[in-house]
Design a protein around this motif. Structure first.
Motif, PDB file in Angstrom:
ATOM      1  N   ALA A 111      35.193  30.242  42.852  1.00 52.97           N
ATOM      2  CA  ALA A 111      34.661  31.143  41.866  1.00 52.97           C
ATOM      3  C   ALA A 111      35.624  31.320  40.891  1.00 52.97           C
ATOM      4  CB  ALA A 111      34.694  32.685  42.777  1.00 52.97           C
ATOM      5  N   GLU A 112      36.733  31.065  40.913  1.00 53.92           N
ATOM      6  CA  GLU A 112      37.571  31.170  39.853  1.00 53.92           C
ATOM      7  C   GLU A 112      37.405  29.790  38.779  1.00 53.92           C
ATOM      8  OE1 GLU A 112      41.512  31.488  41.512  1.00 53.92           O
ATOM      9  OE2 GLU A 112      41.276  33.579  41.647  1.00 53.92           O
ATOM     10  N   LEU A 113      37.207  28.572  39.763  1.00 61.66           N
ATOM     11  CA  LEU A 113      36.938  27.508  38.746  1.00 61.66           C
ATOM     12  C   LEU A 113      35.405  27.868  38.210  1.00 61.66           C
ATOM     13  CD1 LEU A 113      38.240  24.600  38.409  1.00 61.66           C
ATOM     14  CD2 LEU A 113      37.007  23.893  40.318  1.00 61.66           C
TER      15      LEU A 113
ATOM     16  N   ALA B 150      34.213  30.475  36.895  1.00 60.79           N
ATOM     17  CA  ALA B 150      34.552  31.217  35.843  1.00 60.79           C
ATOM     18  C   ALA B 150      35.020  30.560  34.570  1.00 60.79           C
ATOM     19  CB  ALA B 150      35.419  32.506  36.315  1.00 60.79           C
ATOM     20  N   ALA B 151      35.831  29.327  35.048  1.00 60.37           N
ATOM     21  CA  ALA B 151      36.589  29.020  33.798  1.00 60.37           C
ATOM     22  C   ALA B 151      35.475  28.200  33.017  1.00 60.37           C
ATOM     23  CB  ALA B 151      37.721  28.039  34.506  1.00 60.37           C
TER      24      ALA B 151
ATOM     25  N   ARG C  96      37.295  31.833  46.953  1.00 58.93           N
ATOM     26  CA  ARG C  96      37.881  32.532  45.685  1.00 58.93           C
ATOM     27  C   ARG C  96      38.236  31.338  44.561  1.00 58.93           C
ATOM     28  NH1 ARG C  96      42.061  37.440  45.171  1.00 58.93           N
ATOM     29  NH2 ARG C  96      42.205  37.360  42.821  1.00 58.93           N
ATOM     30  N   PRO C  97      38.779  30.315  44.955  1.00 56.00           N
ATOM     31  CA  PRO C  97      39.067  29.036  44.115  1.00 56.00           C
ATOM     32  C   PRO C  97      37.766  28.433  43.493  1.00 56.00           C
ATOM     33  CG  PRO C  97      40.522  28.829  46.025  1.00 56.00           C
ATOM     34  CD  PRO C  97      39.549  29.987  46.501  1.00 56.00           C
TER      35      PRO C  97
ATOM     36  N   GLN D 102      35.306  37.356  48.289  1.00 52.16           N
ATOM     37  CA  GLN D 102      36.189  36.345  47.541  1.00 52.16           C
ATOM     38  C   GLN D 102      35.351  36.298  46.362  1.00 52.16           C
ATOM     39  OE1 GLN D 102      37.753  33.226  49.760  1.00 52.16           O
ATOM     40  NE2 GLN D 102      37.684  34.126  51.651  1.00 52.16           N
TER      41      GLN D 102
ATOM     42  N   THR E 297      43.049  23.259  43.736  1.00 54.36           N
ATOM     43  CA  THR E 297      43.980  24.058  42.551  1.00 54.36           C
ATOM     44  C   THR E 297      44.726  23.287  42.032  1.00 54.36           C
ATOM     45  OG1 THR E 297      45.315  24.875  44.423  1.00 54.36           O
ATOM     46  CG2 THR E 297      43.348  26.526  43.882  1.00 54.36           C
TER      47      THR E 297
ATOM     48  N   GLY F 243      37.144  36.576  42.573  1.00 53.88           N
ATOM     49  CA  GLY F 243      37.270  35.493  41.547  1.00 53.88           C
ATOM     50  C   GLY F 243      36.406  35.489  40.515  1.00 53.88           C
ATOM     51  N   GLY F 244      35.826  36.465  40.156  1.00 53.52           N
ATOM     52  CA  GLY F 244      35.245  36.883  38.884  1.00 53.52           C
ATOM     53  C   GLY F 244      33.741  35.958  38.845  1.00 53.52           C
ATOM     54  N   GLY F 245      33.060  35.545  39.854  1.00 52.84           N
ATOM     55  CA  GLY F 245      32.101  34.768  40.141  1.00 52.84           C
ATOM     56  C   GLY F 245      30.751  35.411  39.865  1.00 52.84           C
TER      57      GLY F 245
END
Length: 943
Positions: free
Chosen positions: A243-245, A247-248, A240-241, A276, A205, A280-282
């Protein structure tokens, strides 16, 4: 030209010596850093760029003991304290600089003076760490080096560096080294124990460099080498990190690393992992990546979506994101003949089946053509290991009328019937988290699961099998699920053996099903039976369930289940036989004959014509009682006004096949004399059945059914007419009559012969002219008429063998019952056509001796159709073409107490002997059943 001068760093010994010196003296060394750093830096650079990268270089470096001083240098660097973060886009402020456990140990006396041109110690530390970590990461690509690094305790210094030095390049090389070490299971466990996971997550992160992120993601992927480690990673917030990555929308290389890591983390997907990844929006990005142009990214994203389906809490979100269509499309592509191997389809099949547990996903699956895909799996014998899972998934559509209609049209019922006795697939057990999320508050009982079928309990509730979670006791399960209430009239007409029935009782309001319903077994056949039960509750289920394939599947399960069959199967059969709409289907499909043969007589289709070896059945009497109960249900329907009209219409106006099936079935389901007399005797149903015997069989067991039907009809006729069977007296116990011909034989006959018959063989047989002329019109004309033989003492008899002539001479001289007729008859098992018995019969007809013909036919019947004869003898006797012998064959088949199998085998032989000529066979049966002797008068049915 002079050779280039070699540098000292080109020697591995020099480099190792510098490493050993730095490990012993410390990075400060006590000498001037301007002169001390250069040899160490040159040595590390040479090791990294030349020695380690050369062929076999890593092995030489390890063999020369280079790993120990290299790790010592890293330990001293890790103990030197945190380096200040470097300003610029490639670094981030450290948040754990104060987390070191105490002050750093002194590495030697501080330098007395530092030149302005000399780099600061942190810079030297970073450069040394960069080179040393790069060398260590390269060495850890080989297994022996990884094992030695672990043995030398090299994991703790790497974790310390990861914690203290927050420079992207250092973090990158440290994560790379840890990722390589994690390829060994022992090292992977040590890395988890050393607390590296939270530091890797923090680095992921904090850093902004894509290469550093890829190394961290790879290290996390390698750390997920077992279910325990994957669960530990998920609980520490790794997913979760990632998945967030994802999603970016990162660069392609990082995207590939992320999907590979998520694929590894989602194997045996845990609840924490699914939560997660969803938070995380994955989910949306994964669905989008399922159409990525790069194959590795595309397949990894699809498999992640398939793995996530194991968790019920994310399946609705997966459906909303479009995963249902993605997974169906990929499974359809892989099932294409040019697609992937069947093994690669397994995770997708499992995912699609799990998606059927929520109503919203079932609707999407139905609209996307998923029903056709699941039916294709059920039809594919290569997918037999997945069939139980697919059937369990289809139970989700239990109350979806449109889907059920579509499944029925696609041919689900015969496939379900075939599943009842199939082999269990090697399927993976589903946990509690895989239950339907339509009722997220539901808690399944804490008990040992018996396979994925047990997890059906949740979505059976959601589909109306029970009122809801509040109406279910803590011990509720599908095993204790009550059957749907049935009308009292139907239940009363399907009474049967208590050992094969389940009490039917309506559940009082407010009571739990477990409190009133007895426990009902729920084995691997449970889902198929539940679907079949649902189909059987339709107003007219005959088109789907009253077919040969469906009935065979149900009966095979009832009679072949290892334990007691499920009461649901018995209720299905009772429901079908009690439904008037199914009566014609039972007749057309020979279902009633099949019920009688399989349950009452104990002859399954596999047992005909050859008996198959099978274990002894303890419950044969229960099967018989069940079969009689089901036939009684059909009798009630057949003798009702509706049934009489339906049967009459079938027999008089149906197709030729329907008319034959109706005539065959009537003796099984009609007991009213007025009905079976009118349909079978007055309106020609019996003759129609007999004429069909010599035609191509419309059913594999047609001749078995026909033999049983004719026997049952004879039982109905027997109170009026009983067929006269041949006496079953053994030949050695039947005393012979006195012989009147033997006195003419021998050297001193008591009565002098006045005539001799000359046979073709030259044998002369004595005779008396008067007795011979009086016994037969033929011999009267021959011996006492105007022919030349009337004046001859030696009369030739052409075309007659001695054995065939023997009974003729005995009969001419008045012998009746002296056993002379038994002489030319061969024993059972030998052919009668072409035998001396056939020759004697022809001679008796030629010489106009009807009494002798009858005596010879009786002798043939007593030997070949008696206790010593078998079913195969019936056809041999019929081949002689004698009407009276044909009647004897019909009596043998219709005789009371005959074994059903032998009776049917005899009819098979009789039909083969008859060939295409149905007339003699038909007339023989009609004569016996009507009580009319061929060639004589007898009682009629109306007399």
């Amino acid at each position: 030209m002079a050779a280039a001068k070699l540098s000292p760093a080109d020697s591995l010994s020099f480099c190792l010596a510098q490493l050993t010196e730095a490990a012993g003296e410390g990075l400060g060394g006590g000498k001037d850093t301007a002169t001390n750093e250069t040899p160490l830096g040159r040595a590390l650079l040479a090791l990294r760029t030349r020695h380690v990268k050369a062929a076999g270089g890593i092995e030489r470096f390890r063999a020369r003991g280079g790993l120990r001083p290299l790790l010592a240098v890293l330990r001293r660097a890790a103990a030197a304290g945190p380096a200040p973060s470097q300003a610029g886009p490639g670094s981030a402020p450290s948040s754990v600089e104060s987390a070191t456990s105490g002050p750093a140990p002194s590495l030697g006396p501080a330098p007395s003076a530092v030149s302005s041109s000399t780099p600061s110690p942190p810079a030297l530390l970073r450069k040394t760490l960069d080179l040393a970590l790069s060398i260590l990461a390269n060495c850890c690509t080989e297994g022996e080096c990884r094992a030695e690094v672990r043995r030398l305790g090299g994991i703790i210094p790497l974790v310390t560096i990861l914690q203290c030095v927050k420079t992207d390049s250092i973090q990158n090389r440290t994560a790379r080294a840890l990722g390589n070490l994690a390829m060994e299971p022992e090292s992977c466990g040590d890395i988890h124990s050393a607390g590296a996971v939270p530091l890797l997550v923090e680095g992921l992160t904090a850093c902004q460099d894509s290469q550093c992120r890829q190394s961290v993601v790879r290290a996390l992927r390698n750390l997920a080498d077992s279910p325990q480690h994957r669960l530990a990673l998920a609980k520490q917030g790794v997913v979760r990190p990632l998945a967030e990555l994802l999603a970016a929308a990162p660069d392609p290389a990082l995207t590939l690393a992320l999907v590979r890591a998520l694929l590894e983390l989602s194997r045996g997907c845990s609840r924490a992992c699914a939560e997660q990844l969803s938070l995380g929006g994955g989910l949306g990005p994964l669905v989008s990546l399922a159409s990525h142009p790069k194959r590795a990214v595309r397949e990894a994203a699809i498999l992640i979506l398939a793995n996530l389906c194991a968790q019920g809490l994310v399946r609705p979100a997966l459906g909303n994101a479009g995963a249902v269509e993605v997974l169906l499309g990929e499974l359809r592509r892989r099932r294409d003949p040019s697609g992937a191997s069947p093994a690669s389809q397994q995770p997708l099949v499992r995912a699609v089946c799990l998606l059927c547990r929520e109503a919203i996903n079932r609707a999407r699956l139905r609209d996307a053509g998923g029903l056709e895909l699941l039916m294709g799996l059920l039809r594919d014998p290569r997918a037999s290991a997945w069939h139980p899972r697919v059937v369990a998934a289809l139970v989700g559509f239990l109350y979806d009328t449109g889907a059920l209609g579509r499944l029925q049209a696609l041919g689900l019922v015969p496939l379900l019937a075939g599943q009842l006795c199939g082999e269990a697939g090697d399927e993976e057990e589903e946990g509690r988290e895989a239950a339907s999320w339509d009722f997220p508050e539901e808690r399944t009982p804490e008990r040992a699961e018996a396979g994925s079928f047990q997890s059906l309990r949740s979505w059976l509730i959601s589909e109306g099998y029970a009122a809801g979670p509040g109406d279910i006791s803590p011990d509720w399960s599908p095993e204790r699920c009550p059957p749907p209430p049935e009308p009292a009239s139907r239940a009363s007409s399907s009474l049967g053996p208590t050992s094969l029935r389940t009490p039917r009782a309506l559940r009082p309001p407010g009571r739990s099903p477990a409190a009133t319903a007895p426990e009902e077994p729920w084995g691997r056949e449970g889902p198929a039976l539940l679907l079949l039960s649902r189909f059987s509750q339709a107003p007219d289920p005959s088109g789907a369930l009253v077919t040969g394939q469906a009935l065979c599947g149900l009966l095979a399960y009832v009679t072949g289940a290892p334990g007691s069959p499920s009461p649901r199967a018995l209720r299905i059969l009772a429901r079908l036989t009690c439904n008037p709409a199914c009566l014609e289907a039972f007749v057309r499909s020979y279902g009633a004959a099949l019920l009688r043969a399989w349950l009452v007589l104990g002859v399954a289709p596999d047992d005909w014509p050859a008996l198959r070896a099978r274990p002894a059945r303890r419950s044969q009497h229960q099967h018989r009682e069940l079969g009689e109960m089901l036939l009684q249900n059909l009798t009630v329907q057949a003798e009702s006004p509706f049934g009489v009209g339906a049967l009459t219409h079938l027999l008089l106006s149906g197709s030729p096949e329907d008319r034959v099936a109706c005539a065959l079935t009537l003796p099984f389901i009609c007991r009213k004399p007025s009905l079976w007399r009118r349909l079978l005797l007055d309106q020609g149903g019996l003759r129609l059945l007999l004429l069909a015997l010599t035609r191509p069989a419309p059913h594999p067991l047609f001749l078995f059914f026909a033999a049983d039907s004719l026997s049952c009809l004879q039982g109905l006729v027997s109170p009026t007419v009983s067929p006269a069977l041949l006496p079953a007296i053994p030949l050695d116990l039947d005393p012979p009559s006195p012989c009147l011909y033997e006195p003419l034989m021998g050297p001193a006959p008591t009565a002098a012969p006045d005539l001799h018959f000359l046979l073709d063989s030259g044998l002369q047989l004595p005779a008396q002219r008067a007795a011979s002329a009086a016994a037969s019109p033929f011999f009267r004309a021959l011996l006492a008429g105007s022919f030349a033989e009337a004046h001859m003492d030696l009369v030739p008899l052409r075309g007659l063998s001695p054995s065939a002539a023997w009974p003729v001479l005995h009969y001419l001289h008045g012998c009746r019952g002296c056993r002379a007729a038994l002489g030319p008859v061969p024993p059972p098992g030998q052919r009668l056509l072409g035998s001396e018995a056939e020759e004697a019969l022809e001679a008796a007809g030629r010489f106009l001796l009807p009494g002798l013909e009858e005596e010879l036919e009786e002798a043939v019947g007593r030997i070949h159709l008696g206790p010593q004869g078998g079913p195969e003898s019936v056809g041999e006797v019929f081949r002689l073409g004698r009407p009276r012998l044909a009647a004897h064959c019909a009596r043998w088949i219709l005789g009371p107490g005959q074994c059903p199998r032998k009776r049917a085998l005899a009819l098979v032989g009789l039909v083969e002997a008859a060939g295409d000529e149905a007339g003699p066979l038909t007339e023989a049966f009609l004569a016996v059943m009507m009580g009319v002797e061929l060639g004589g008068e007898g009682p009629s049915l109306d007399g």
